[in-house]
Design an enzyme around this catalytic site. Structure first.
Site, PDB file in Angstrom:
ATOM      1  N   GLU A 122      87.089 -92.363  22.648  1.00 26.47           N
ATOM      2  CA  GLU A 122      86.660 -91.371  23.641  1.00 26.47           C
ATOM      3  C   GLU A 122      85.191 -91.552  24.011  1.00 26.47           C
ATOM      4  OE1 GLU A 122      87.253 -87.396  22.148  1.00 26.47           O
ATOM      5  OE2 GLU A 122      86.644 -87.918  20.124  1.00 26.47           O
TER       6      GLU A 122
ATOM      7  N   HIS B  54      87.053 -78.888  17.147  1.00 22.50           N
ATOM      8  CA  HIS B  54      86.580 -77.895  18.119  1.00 22.50           C
ATOM      9  C   HIS B  54      87.139 -76.508  17.837  1.00 22.50           C
ATOM     10  CE1 HIS B  54      84.457 -80.717  20.607  1.00 22.50           C
ATOM     11  NE2 HIS B  54      85.526 -81.472  20.750  1.00 22.50           N
TER      12      HIS B  54
ATOM     13  N   THR C  53      88.343 -86.693  28.275  1.00 21.92           N
ATOM     14  CA  THR C  53      87.218 -85.823  28.651  1.00 21.92           C
ATOM     15  C   THR C  53      85.900 -86.398  28.155  1.00 21.92           C
ATOM     16  OG1 THR C  53      88.706 -83.951  28.473  1.00 21.92           O
ATOM     17  CG2 THR C  53      86.360 -83.439  28.572  1.00 21.92           C
TER      18      THR C  53
END
Ligand code: 3PY
Ligand code: MG
Length: 255
Positions: free
Chosen positions: A148, A47, A173
């Site tokens: 995730e 990211h 998340t």
């Protein structure tokens, strides 16, 4: 200069190591993070703004500050594994590992034959590792699969069963966004985390988790997670800036 602790050495200590994701692409920010006292820094190629060249500069800055460098790959970014290992990273995080086959591909890209497909060359890592580098690199290498997605939670036993996967990092998340429920998502997420934790413990694998707040980081450490990745350089900076301007404005309102 004594070399920084490796990720394995950090995990062997009695205190839970804490790191943060650095994605701003700034070596100066990385140095600030190191000197603040974090145990490890995750250079974020998923990211963040770092490219391979930035990651090669980052490892030098992190090591020079006596901190342990870790790198998060881009999703599916296995072609970067070889040059990142050549640059000297020995702790790698692969995001979005949802199946045993994806875990196997990760291990293969990071390992020399016969286990894997990594190609041999003289490189920064072999220069520093000396003549025995190729033989001993596996002793230091740490491969962490990010769990995730709810599919990964359901497959975590077979992911952890892949030889060469040393542990997992839970990404709460993305995990939450994969639980497609308008209500009860938080409870489902807690159940998923508990399931991954029990499975990792059963495999004797390391387990870490990303934490958005320092309170949750403490909670996870007390709950048995062996490492935590707290927040990101961007968010820490943003929080500090917001707190500063809030304090200024509160004073201005009074004055
Ligand atoms: C997540 O929580 O999904 C993460 O990837 C943490 O950075
Ligand atoms: Mg994520």
């Amino acid at each position: 200069m004594t070399p920084p602790l490796t990720f394995r050495q950090l995990l062997a200590r009695s205190t839970t190591p804490i790191g943060t994701f650095c994605g701003l692409g700034s070596i100066d920010v990385i140095e600030l993070v190191c000197h603040a006292g974090f145990d490890f820094v995750v250079v974020d190629l998923q990211h963040g703004a770092f490219d391979l060249d930035g990651a090669r500069h980052a490892i030098r800055a992190i090591e020079a500050a006596g901190v342990c460098p870790v790198v998060r790959l881009p999703a599916g970014g296995h072609t970067l594994i070889e040059p990142l290992l050549d640059a000297g990273y020995s702790a790698l995080i692969a995001p979005m590992i949802n199946t045993a086959a994806q875990a196997r591909a990760f291990v293969q890209a990071a390992s020399y034959p016969p286990r894997g497909l990594r190609s041999q060359s003289s490189c920064r890592a072999s220069l520093r590792g000396g003549a025995g580098y190729r033989k001993h690199v596996g002793d230091q290498l740490v491969l962490l699969a990010m769990i995730e997605h709810i599919d990964a939670v359901n497959q975590c036993g077979s992911i952890l069963g892949e030889q060469g996967i040393d542990g997992i990092l839970i990404g709460p998340t993305d995990l939450t966004s994969s639980i497609c429920e308008s209500s009860g998502a938080a409870e489902k997420r807690e159940q998923a985390i508990a399931h991954v934790k029990t499975t990792a413990q059963g495999h004797g694998s390391w387990m870490g988790i990303a934490a958005a707040t320092i309170e949750s980081a403490r909670h996870f450490a007390a709950d048995g997670f062996q490492f935590v990745v707290y927040s990101t350089d961007r968010r820490i900076l943003q929080d500090g800036l917001t707190r500063t301007i809030d304090a200024w404005q509160a004073g201005a309102a009074r004055g």
